[in-house]
Scaffold this motif. Structure first.
Motif, mmCIF file in Angstrom:
data_model
loop_
_atom_site.group_PDB
_atom_site.id
_atom_site.type_symbol
_atom_site.label_atom_id
_atom_site.label_comp_id
_atom_site.label_asym_id
_atom_site.label_seq_id
_atom_site.Cartn_x
_atom_site.Cartn_y
_atom_site.Cartn_z
ATOM 1 N N UNK A 14 48.188 33.978 46.333
ATOM 2 C CA UNK A 14 47.087 34.863 45.963
ATOM 3 C C UNK A 14 47.713 36.010 45.187
ATOM 4 N N UNK A 15 47.523 35.969 43.871
ATOM 5 C CA UNK A 15 48.173 36.933 42.982
ATOM 6 C C UNK A 15 47.107 37.834 42.373
ATOM 7 N N UNK A 21 42.102 38.262 40.535
ATOM 8 C CA UNK A 21 43.139 37.374 41.057
ATOM 9 C C UNK A 21 43.188 36.092 40.238
ATOM 10 N N UNK A 22 44.336 35.416 40.329
ATOM 11 C CA UNK A 22 44.626 34.260 39.484
ATOM 12 C C UNK A 22 44.120 32.973 40.124
ATOM 13 N N UNK A 23 43.374 32.189 39.336
ATOM 14 C CA UNK A 23 42.972 30.845 39.757
ATOM 15 C C UNK A 23 43.395 29.852 38.677
ATOM 16 N N UNK A 107 41.831 34.850 35.307
ATOM 17 C CA UNK A 107 41.870 35.983 36.234
ATOM 18 C C UNK A 107 40.417 36.358 36.495
ATOM 19 N N UNK A 108 40.005 36.289 37.757
ATOM 20 C CA UNK A 108 38.603 36.568 38.080
ATOM 21 C C UNK A 108 38.492 37.636 39.171
ATOM 22 N N UNK A 115 30.980 31.409 40.129
ATOM 23 C CA UNK A 115 30.872 30.745 38.816
ATOM 24 C C UNK A 115 31.826 29.559 38.673
ATOM 25 N N UNK A 116 32.660 29.322 39.657
ATOM 26 C CA UNK A 116 33.692 28.286 39.543
ATOM 27 C C UNK A 116 33.574 27.297 40.696
#
Length: 134
Positions: A14-15, A21-23, A107-108, A115-116
């Protein structure tokens, strides 16, 4: 007859970058293709979870991360596999995320999670991220 699901130790990162954060989007040709997930992967024999995470982030995104405390642990049963996922809070020490394996990365903010389409194992984690961001 019961299927003997193999259980796999998986680690993920979890960045955060400020409030995002990065997905990463899984490649189309893999199991659960084109679903979104956290960067990470299987813990290999002889590795600690932290070592596995550093290796996976390097292999998949060409970044060097510093794992910190565990954000959350989840066990999830897929039809083909049972995973025990340990999600670590991480910071990037060096590098910019590159698409070496994934289809896409974003990055969200926690508000954009809906939304994903994520891997089902991540649902409980995403709820926790939303809760903690309130």
């Amino acid at each position: 007859m019961m299927k003997d699901n193999k259980s796999v130790e998986v680690v993920a990162a979890l960045i955060w970058d400020k409030n995002k954060f990065l997905i990463c989007q899984r490649p189309a040709n893999k199991a659960r293709g084109l679903l979104w997930e956290f960067v990470g992967g299987k813990v290999e024999k002889g590795e600690t979870k932290e070592q596995a995470l550093v290796r996976e982030c390097n292999e998949e995104l060409a970044i060097t991360v510093q794992p910190h405390e565990v954000f959350m642990e989840v066990t999830h049963e897929y039809p083909d596999i049972t995973i025990h996922l340990t999600l670590f809070n991480c910071t990037i020490l060096s590098g910019q995320p590159q698409l070496l394996e994934h289809n896409d990365l974003k990055w969200i903010t926690p508000a954009e999670i809906a939304n994903y389409d994520f891997c089902p194992a991540d649902d409980i984690i995403l709820k926790e991220i939303i809760n903690r961001s309130k």
